[in-house]
Design a protein around this motif. Structure first.
Motif, short mmCIF file in Angstrom:
data_model
loop_
_atom_site.label_atom_id
_atom_site.label_comp_id
_atom_site.label_asym_id
_atom_site.label_seq_id
_atom_site.Cartn_x
_atom_site.Cartn_y
_atom_site.Cartn_z
N SER A 102 0.86 -1.18 0.00
CA SER A 102 0.00 0.00 0.00
C SER A 102 0.89 1.23 0.00
O SER A 102 2.09 1.14 0.32
CB SER A 102 -0.91 0.02 1.23
OG SER A 102 -0.14 0.18 2.42
N VAL A 103 0.31 2.36 -0.33
CA VAL A 103 1.06 3.62 -0.26
C VAL A 103 1.52 3.86 1.17
O VAL A 103 2.67 4.25 1.43
CB VAL A 103 0.19 4.79 -0.77
CG1 VAL A 103 0.83 6.13 -0.42
CG2 VAL A 103 -0.02 4.67 -2.27
N GLN A 104 0.62 3.62 2.10
CA GLN A 104 0.96 3.85 3.51
C GLN A 104 2.17 3.01 3.92
O GLN A 104 3.10 3.52 4.57
CB GLN A 104 -0.24 3.51 4.40
CG GLN A 104 -1.45 4.41 4.20
CD GLN A 104 -2.44 3.87 3.17
OE1 GLN A 104 -2.03 3.26 2.18
NE2 GLN A 104 -3.72 4.08 3.42
N GLU A 105 2.17 1.75 3.56
CA GLU A 105 3.26 0.88 3.96
C GLU A 105 4.58 1.33 3.33
O GLU A 105 5.62 1.36 4.01
CB GLU A 105 2.97 -0.57 3.55
CG GLU A 105 4.04 -1.55 4.01
CD GLU A 105 3.67 -2.99 3.71
OE1 GLU A 105 3.80 -3.83 4.62
OE2 GLU A 105 3.28 -3.29 2.57
N ALA A 106 4.57 1.69 2.07
CA ALA A 106 5.80 2.12 1.40
C ALA A 106 6.35 3.39 2.03
O ALA A 106 7.57 3.52 2.24
CB ALA A 106 5.54 2.33 -0.09
N VAL A 107 5.48 4.34 2.35
CA VAL A 107 5.94 5.58 2.97
C VAL A 107 6.46 5.33 4.38
O VAL A 107 7.52 5.82 4.77
CB VAL A 107 4.81 6.63 3.00
CG1 VAL A 107 5.22 7.84 3.83
CG2 VAL A 107 4.46 7.06 1.58
N LEU A 108 5.72 4.57 5.17
CA LEU A 108 6.13 4.32 6.55
C LEU A 108 7.44 3.54 6.62
O LEU A 108 8.26 3.75 7.53
CB LEU A 108 5.02 3.59 7.31
CG LEU A 108 3.75 4.43 7.54
CD1 LEU A 108 2.61 3.55 8.03
CD2 LEU A 108 4.01 5.57 8.52
N LEU A 135 2.21 -5.62 16.14
CA LEU A 135 1.03 -4.93 16.65
C LEU A 135 -0.10 -4.84 15.63
O LEU A 135 -1.17 -4.31 15.93
CB LEU A 135 1.42 -3.53 17.13
CG LEU A 135 2.44 -3.53 18.28
CD1 LEU A 135 2.83 -2.10 18.65
CD2 LEU A 135 1.90 -4.28 19.50
N GLY A 136 0.15 -5.37 14.42
CA GLY A 136 -0.91 -5.48 13.44
C GLY A 136 -1.08 -4.25 12.58
O GLY A 136 -0.67 -3.14 12.96
N PRO A 137 -1.71 -4.43 11.40
CA PRO A 137 -1.86 -3.31 10.47
C PRO A 137 -2.73 -2.18 10.98
O PRO A 137 -2.53 -1.02 10.59
CB PRO A 137 -2.47 -3.97 9.22
CG PRO A 137 -3.09 -5.24 9.71
CD PRO A 137 -2.24 -5.69 10.85
N ALA A 138 -3.69 -2.47 11.84
CA ALA A 138 -4.55 -1.40 12.35
C ALA A 138 -3.74 -0.37 13.12
O ALA A 138 -4.03 0.83 13.09
CB ALA A 138 -5.65 -1.98 13.24
N PHE A 139 -2.68 -0.83 13.79
CA PHE A 139 -1.81 0.07 14.53
C PHE A 139 -0.63 0.53 13.67
O PHE A 139 -0.37 1.73 13.52
CB PHE A 139 -1.28 -0.62 15.80
CG PHE A 139 -0.43 0.28 16.66
CD1 PHE A 139 -1.00 1.15 17.56
CD2 PHE A 139 0.95 0.25 16.55
CE1 PHE A 139 -0.22 1.99 18.35
CE2 PHE A 139 1.75 1.07 17.33
CZ PHE A 139 1.16 1.94 18.23
N ASN A 140 0.09 -0.45 13.10
CA ASN A 140 1.32 -0.14 12.35
C ASN A 140 1.08 0.76 11.15
O ASN A 140 1.95 1.55 10.78
CB ASN A 140 2.00 -1.43 11.90
CG ASN A 140 2.61 -2.20 13.05
OD1 ASN A 140 2.93 -1.64 14.09
ND2 ASN A 140 2.75 -3.50 12.87
N GLU A 141 -0.07 0.59 10.52
CA GLU A 141 -0.41 1.43 9.36
C GLU A 141 -1.54 2.39 9.66
O GLU A 141 -1.43 3.59 9.38
CB GLU A 141 -0.77 0.57 8.15
CG GLU A 141 0.42 -0.15 7.52
CD GLU A 141 0.04 -0.85 6.24
OE1 GLU A 141 -0.78 -0.30 5.45
OE2 GLU A 141 0.56 -1.96 6.00
#
Length: 238
Positions: free
Chosen positions: A178-184, A220-226
């Motif tokens: 996802s965009v979020q994952e790539a940026v983070l 901590l899962g995607p709900a938190f990490n992303e």
């Protein structure tokens, strides 16, 4: 410009986050998002280019994997990034990748030039970053503009299946589902680079987190990490 309004907003927000975080403070750098097998949205440069901090959804254009307009009018007044092949070769190589970030973080460039690899020197301070570093962050050793498929293929080969690669004397390329994952991921690498520089500047020695501590770090899962992390980044934009 009628297709993918939410996705254009997301890519635009991502560019502004990179700028706000100091990874792309000027007008160099771009973010892309795959929308299907042959098309992607990518941050392009218009005639009134001002820099990533002022990116708007209008700057996000729909193109094909060869950089041609994928719909009527998409590139009227806009030009694709010179380094579009950097994005498209990653997307061609790994169908699981949905988004690619290219940025020029000064601390990442400086740490690499100083011989400091991105290592898991922190633990709970940045759990996703520690795990990313533990898996390895490779380096593409050429300080070139990745402007054609040949150079992009070299970069992907150096990437060796990892989600982030440093570009010596240049910056980094980060990918994700996802965009979020790539940026983070890019933000985590920048954090680790800045931490390494600070430790060495203070006369310290870089030491990797012990394996038993690394193993103890929870997912901590995607709900938190992303989810939470991304909402925080957007809130910082004001």
């Amino acid at each position: 410009m009628t297709e993918f309004p939410q996705e254009r907003q997301l890519v635009s927000d991502a560019c502004r986050v990179l700028a706000a975080r100091g990874l792309a403070e000027g007008f160099l750098g771009h973010v892309s998002l795959r929308v299907d097998d042959s098309r992607l949205l990518v941050r392009c440069r218009g005639q009134q280019e001002r820099g990533l901090a002022w990116t708007s959804p209008e700057d996000i254009r729909l193109v094909d994997l060869d950089g041609a307009a994928a719909a009527a009018g998409e590139l009227d007044g806009w030009s694709v990034p010179n380094e579009l092949p950097l994005h498209t070769e990653v997307l061609r190589t790994d169908p699981e990748v949905k988004a690619v970030v290219h940025a020029h973080p000064p601390s990442v460039v400086a740490a690499d030039l100083a011989g400091l690899a991105i290592r898991p020197i922190v633990g709970a301070y940045d759990i996703p970053g520690a795990k990313l570093a533990a898996g390895g962050v490779p380096v593409y050793p050429r300080g070139v503009l990745v402007r054609n498929r040949t150079l992009a293929q070299e970069m992907v080969a150096a990437m060796a299946g990892r989600p982030v690669v440093l570009l010596r004397g240049h910056g980094l390329t980060s990918s994700g589902g996802s965009v979020q994952e790539a940026v983070l991921r890019a933000l985590s690498v920048d954090t680790l680079a800045r931490m390494a520089l600070a430790v060495v500047s203070a006369g310290g020695r870089l030491v990797d987190l012990p394996p038993e501590d690394l193993a103890e770090l929870p997912d901590l899962g995607p709900a938190f990490n992303e989810g939470v992390a991304w909402r925080h980044e957007l809130a910082r934009l004001g």
